[in-house]
Design an enzyme around this catalytic site. Structure first.
Site, mmCIF file in Angstrom:
data_model
loop_
_atom_site.group_PDB
_atom_site.id
_atom_site.type_symbol
_atom_site.label_atom_id
_atom_site.label_comp_id
_atom_site.label_asym_id
_atom_site.label_seq_id
_atom_site.Cartn_x
_atom_site.Cartn_y
_atom_site.Cartn_z
ATOM 1 N N GLY A 117 0.829 -1.187 0.000
ATOM 2 C CA GLY A 117 0.000 0.000 0.000
ATOM 3 C C GLY A 117 0.869 1.244 0.000
ATOM 4 O O GLY A 117 2.030 1.205 0.417
ATOM 5 N N CYS A 118 0.323 2.362 -0.459
ATOM 6 C CA CYS A 118 1.149 3.568 -0.593
ATOM 7 C C CYS A 118 1.620 4.095 0.762
ATOM 8 O O CYS A 118 2.826 4.261 0.983
ATOM 9 C CB CYS A 118 0.413 4.635 -1.388
ATOM 10 N N HIS A 119 0.705 4.356 1.690
ATOM 11 C CA HIS A 119 1.114 4.832 3.010
ATOM 12 C C HIS A 119 2.034 3.804 3.680
ATOM 13 O O HIS A 119 3.034 4.163 4.297
ATOM 14 C CB HIS A 119 -0.101 5.053 3.917
ATOM 15 N N SER A 121 4.040 1.681 2.356
ATOM 16 C CA SER A 121 5.385 1.636 1.770
ATOM 17 C C SER A 121 6.328 2.562 2.509
ATOM 18 O O SER A 121 7.441 2.178 2.894
ATOM 19 C CB SER A 121 5.329 2.037 0.289
#
Length: 319
Positions: A117-119, A121
């Site tokens: 997931g972006c956050h 990462s």
């Protein structure tokens, strides 16, 4: 050699970016399912089983359903799942090649890879090394906040910013969200860092399309070792030495700032993540800056695909 790629969920934000990044590559043939057959399990099964790589850009339940279409004995087709469905599943490899010295090889040999997931990462790039090295204790009361562009919210959120005409003051302002403190990235943020408890996570969406900064405050008095911000910067520089896509910024990051500010958009349209360590003897703030649509989504997925297929890891990706 040409590899067949099927993007299941091609019309979502991540799917569109993957398609865009792969469309000009001679070694990739993108399999396009007819629009009226996208939800036909029998037809989709044909595409899944004829592909060398399947990108899953779908809601969790739909991703699991697509994986179930893999024919018994098919060990050739490989999956890269951009949903949250499999990120803490031990049968799937977590798609952060830089996680530790053995992770890139695990990605290379995997049939099923879960794209981070972006956050998550950013948080994991910052906290996994510190916990693994024993600098941050596993029971540390971790907190993190993350500001992201609105593209991370998908088509509905993008439309609310780009198709609403003149934005009201509320929309122009950065906005906290997920205030039930149960964001879907929390399980992987805990599991992949080795923390005993989930961090207190407060995401923020801003009035800009893409880019993000994830920040984690650290109190040296609660750490296992006495360290300063400069010590943490040196540790990160050694940990990520030689990595193409993770850049550790200098111990004096002032020249890298914009008039003292840290913009979230500097890494946009790249697969690069930048790691910062700010502070002094008593307080430290570590931060990761990257493109939420790049290293935070489609770029990470393509990086993993390149590794899995034995291609140049940087192919199709800007540093």
């Amino acid at each position: 050699m040409t590899y067949k790629v099927f993007i299941d969920g091609r019309h979502g934000t991540t799917g569109l970016k993957i398609d865009e990044r792969l469309s000009g590559r001679d070694e990739i043939e993108i399999l396009t399912i007819p629009e009226d057959k996208r939800k036909d399990p029998a037809v989709k099964a044909e595409y899944v089983n004829s592909a060398d790589v399947v990108f899953l850009c779908l809601p969790d339940a739909a991703s699991k359903e697509s994986v179930s279409l893999l024919a018994p004995g098919n060990t050739r087709t490989r999956f890269l799942d951009a949903s949250t469905a499999h990120r803490t599943n031990p049968d799937w490899v977590y798609g952060l090649p830089e996680l530790n010295p053995g992770q890139r090889e695990r990605v290379r040999n995997a049939q099923k890879v879960a794209v981070p997931g972006c956050h998550a990462s950013g948080f994991i790039m910052l906290m996994h090394p510190l916990v693994a090295a024993g600098i941050v204790p596993a029971d540390y009361p971790a907190s993190t906040y993350s500001i992201t562009g609105y593209s991370g919210g998908g088509k509905e959120m993008i439309a609310s910013y780009e198709e609403a005409g003149e934005l009201g003051d509320n929309m122009k302002s950065p906005r906290f969200y997920a205030l039930g403190l149960a964001h879907k990235h929390l399980p992987e943020m805990q599991t992949l860092t080795g923390l005993a408890n989930k961090p207190l996570f407060t995401p923020i969406v801003g009035n800009f399309a893409q880019g993000m900064v994830v920040a984690v405050p650290l109190l040296p008095r609660l750490l296992k070792q006495k360290v300063s911000a400069a010590d943490v910067q040196r540790f990160f520089a050694e940990y990520y030495a030689g990595e193409t896509f993770i850049k550790v910024m200098p111990s004096d990051p002032a020249p890298m700032l914009d008039n003292g500010f840290l913009p979230a958009t500097t890494c946009n349209d790249t697969n690069r993540a930048e790691i910062f360590a700010f502070g002094h003897e008593d307080q430290i703030l570590v931060a990761a800056r990257f493109d939420n649509l790049g290293k935070g989504a489609s770029g990470a997925a393509i990086q993993c695909m390149n590794i899995m297929l034995g291609l140049d890891e940087t192919a199709g990706l800007a540093v």
